[in-house]
Write a protein that holds these residues in place. Structure first.
Motif, PDB file in Angstrom:
ATOM      1  N   ILE A  69      20.613  80.115 -14.257  1.00 43.25           N
ATOM      2  CA  ILE A  69      21.824  80.133 -13.433  1.00 43.25           C
ATOM      3  C   ILE A  69      21.730  81.243 -12.391  1.00 43.25           C
ATOM      4  O   ILE A  69      22.148  81.084 -11.252  1.00 43.25           O
ATOM      5  N   ILE A  70      21.158  82.345 -12.774  1.00 43.64           N
ATOM      6  CA  ILE A  70      21.124  83.521 -11.918  1.00 43.64           C
ATOM      7  C   ILE A  70      20.039  83.438 -10.853  1.00 43.64           C
ATOM      8  O   ILE A  70      20.170  84.024  -9.785  1.00 43.64           O
ATOM      9  N   PHE A  71      18.942  82.705 -11.119  1.00 37.96           N
ATOM     10  CA  PHE A  71      17.827  82.679 -10.186  1.00 37.96           C
ATOM     11  C   PHE A  71      18.204  82.084  -8.835  1.00 37.96           C
ATOM     12  O   PHE A  71      17.686  82.510  -7.814  1.00 37.96           O
ATOM     13  N   GLY A  72      19.104  81.136  -8.810  1.00 33.48           N
ATOM     14  CA  GLY A  72      19.493  80.517  -7.550  1.00 33.48           C
ATOM     15  C   GLY A  72      20.231  81.480  -6.644  1.00 33.48           C
ATOM     16  O   GLY A  72      19.901  81.640  -5.472  1.00 33.48           O
ATOM     17  N   ASN A  73      21.232  82.148  -7.165  1.00 34.92           N
ATOM     18  CA  ASN A  73      22.027  83.086  -6.399  1.00 34.92           C
ATOM     19  C   ASN A  73      22.443  84.212  -7.332  1.00 34.92           C
ATOM     20  O   ASN A  73      23.165  83.986  -8.299  1.00 34.92           O
ATOM     21  N   PHE A  74      21.999  85.424  -7.054  1.00 28.32           N
ATOM     22  CA  PHE A  74      22.252  86.537  -7.965  1.00 28.32           C
ATOM     23  C   PHE A  74      23.733  86.906  -8.033  1.00 28.32           C
ATOM     24  O   PHE A  74      24.194  87.483  -9.003  1.00 28.32           O
ATOM     25  N   LYS A  75      24.521  86.544  -7.012  1.00 23.48           N
ATOM     26  CA  LYS A  75      25.952  86.853  -7.027  1.00 23.48           C
ATOM     27  C   LYS A  75      26.701  86.081  -8.105  1.00 23.48           C
ATOM     28  O   LYS A  75      27.824  86.414  -8.444  1.00 23.48           O
ATOM     29  N   THR A  76      26.061  85.057  -8.663  1.00 21.92           N
ATOM     30  CA  THR A  76      26.724  84.276  -9.712  1.00 21.92           C
ATOM     31  C   THR A  76      27.005  85.111 -10.943  1.00 21.92           C
ATOM     32  O   THR A  76      27.879  84.768 -11.719  1.00 21.92           O
ATOM     33  N   ILE A  77      26.301  86.212 -11.130  1.00 23.31           N
ATOM     34  CA  ILE A  77      26.530  87.066 -12.287  1.00 23.31           C
ATOM     35  C   ILE A  77      27.959  87.612 -12.279  1.00 23.31           C
ATOM     36  O   ILE A  77      28.523  87.921 -13.331  1.00 23.31           O
ATOM     37  N   LEU A  78      28.569  87.690 -11.101  1.00 28.54           N
ATOM     38  CA  LEU A  78      29.949  88.165 -11.023  1.00 28.54           C
ATOM     39  C   LEU A  78      30.942  87.143 -11.557  1.00 28.54           C
ATOM     40  O   LEU A  78      32.032  87.511 -11.987  1.00 28.54           O
TER      41      LEU A  78
END
Length: 106
Positions: A69-78
């Motif tokens: 999930i995080i590899f695509g867009n690191f902002k998703t961790i938020l």
């Protein structure tokens, strides 16, 4: 839906009850240990450390359990939480910290 809006925030009733019960537990601990301030400070320091570590592990456990999930867009961790597995991992880590550092009464 078991939640309500408080301004722009959506607050779950379960989290509200958890917060209120934690406040009541802290008040009970504070009143029962008012004669031993050093013990009281140690207990609250350990409790705060456990809560902070639980929240950090819960929030960032998605890096461990579903890194795709995080590899695509690191902002998703938020926006992503750890779910049940992250909560269990955070709880277990909190137990280990509590077991090793809980102050003893002399």
């Amino acid at each position: 839906m078991n939640a309500f809006l408080l301004g722009p925030f959506l607050i779950k009733i379960d989290w509200l009850f958890l917060f209120i019960s934690a406040l009541i537990a802290a008040l009970i601990i504070k009143t029962n240990t008012k004669n031993n301030l050093s013990f009281q400070n140690e207990v609250f320091n350990v409790m705060i450390n456990i809560v902070i570590i639980f929240v950090l592990i819960y929030k960032f456990s998605s890096l461990l359990f579903s890194p795709e999930i995080i590899f695509g867009n690191f902002k998703t961790i938020l926006y992503v939480t750890g779910g049940k597995s992250g909560a269990i991992l955070g709880f277990v880590c909190g137990l280990f910290i509590w077991h090793g550092k809980y102050p003893r009464v002399n």
